[in-house]
Scaffold this active site. Structure first.
Site, PDB file in Angstrom:
ATOM      1  CE  LYS A   4     -10.680  -5.668  -7.051  1.00 44.46           C
ATOM      2  NZ  LYS A   4      -9.873  -5.599  -5.892  1.00 44.46           N
ATOM      3  CE  LYS A  64      -4.460   0.810  -0.153  1.00 47.52           C
ATOM      4  NZ  LYS A  64      -5.588   0.136   0.346  1.00 47.52           N
ATOM      5  CE  LYS A 120     -12.135   5.190  -2.786  1.00 42.85           C
ATOM      6  NZ  LYS A 120     -11.309   4.159  -2.272  1.00 42.85           N
TER       7      LYS A 120
END
Ligand code: TRP
Length: 328
Positions: free
Chosen positions: A195, A114, A198
């Protein structure tokens, strides 16, 4: 017979889309009949990556709550609440931080991944490192047995189990080890074939109007080799067909697949069928969303009751924890 307890949460960052609906929320709705379910909005977790600009958290929390109810979560059957309204989570998080080796947190694969993915943000904060620890507190404070999550959350569940074992071993067997409840979900692609997400700007949101949904599907990419209607196509290369697999009947899937291969159906016609089927899923949700938006007191009431109930259970656990850890 007492029902086994299930707990799950969703971060309040951004609006909910069809991928979230098919992947998580519909499953939550199914589980509420069989289990004692606790579902919450992890607004503190949104701050772990979004602390620099919290302006959208409140709005997202509200939109999520609306979608929870609109998608069929029934406050008579399950407990719905907001994480930041149950302060006991933060107390347990603090106490667990005393017994959690840093190395365990640093080794969680999503931590480095991340950080790489969100390079523009400074994520060398304690809160971000402690993300799975807060998540552990969220789960075990309800002494939940099962945690319905996507496969991406499995490393978090793994560390939750380790921390739980450590607590039980050091002090007292208070917590059951939580287990992931993995369900196979159909993959929902976005309008560009990647995929649905957002961050890719390819999502169909539950809050989109019928016109927006229709427009998004109408302008979707299809098999790039099919330029004219008379060109035969390969449905497997078309994201529209991938969505048919999720939202259309077997018969319709076959019909459009054959039509595509034989140039017997145009892309517009194929999309129209999909639009209709997506509408069928979304219409009851739109209807309930409107109801709730017109009667905001419904929302207020659900959250107040849910939070109160969550707090009572969380406080019971904290009494045991304080005692086990030698605190007043
Ligand atoms: N990490 C989860 C997600 O991003 C959200 C979450 C926070 C959660 N606490 C939880 C999920 C506890 C399950 C249980 O989707």
């Amino acid at each position: 017979m007492t029902k086994e307890r299930v707990l799950s949460g969703m971060q309040s960052s951004g609006r909910l889309h069809l991928g979230n609906l098919v992947g998580a929320l519909s499953n939550w709705v199914r589980l509420q009949d069989t289990y004692d379910c606790y579902y919450f909005i992890a607004d503190w977790h949104s701050l772990t990556t979004g602390y620099a600009d919290p302006s959208e958290i409140k709005g997202s929390t509200r939109d999520l709550l609306i979608n929870f109810l609109a998608a069929g979560l029934d406050p008579e059957k399950c407990t719905i609440f907001i994480q930041s309204k149950v302060l006991q989570h933060s107390e347990l998080h603090l106490l667990l931080s005393m017994i959690t080796p840093l190395g365990w947190l640093e080794r969680v694969p999503t931590y480095k991944e991340k950080q790489q993915e969100l390079k523009d943000r400074d994520l060398s904060t304690y809160g971000f490192l402690g993300y799975p620890l807060l998540q552990t507190a969220d789960i075990i404070i309800y002494r939940a047995k099962y945690v319905p999550v996507g496969i991406d959350q499995v490393p978090h569940l793994e560390i939750s189990r380790e921390i739980t074992r450590r607590f039980n071993h050091l002090y007292k067997e208070i917590f059951p080890e939580p287990e992931a409840l993995l369900t196979e979900f159909p993959k929902v692609v976005g309008t560009d074939g990647r995929k649905m997400s957002k961050s890719y700007d390819n999502a169909v949101y539950l809050s989109d109007s019928p016109e927006e949904v229709e427009h998004k599907i109408r302008t979707m990419v299809t098999d790039p080799a099919r330029v004219k209607k008379t060109d035969a196509g390969n449905p497997e290369l078309s994201p529209v067909y991938q969505l048919h697999k999720v939202f259309s009947s077997k018969q319709e899937q076959e019909q459009v697949a054959i039509g595509c291969r034989t140039a017997g159906i145009g892309c517009i016609e194929c999309k129209k069928i999909l639009i209709q089927n997506v509408f069928t899923v979304m219409e009851p949700i739109w209807e309930k969303r409107n109801d709730i938006i017109q009667h905001p007191e419904i929302l207020q009431d659900v959250v107040e009751k849910g939070t109160e109930k969550a707090r009572t259970v969380a406080e019971e656990t904290m009494r045991l924890v304080r005692e086990a850890m030698g605190l007043y």
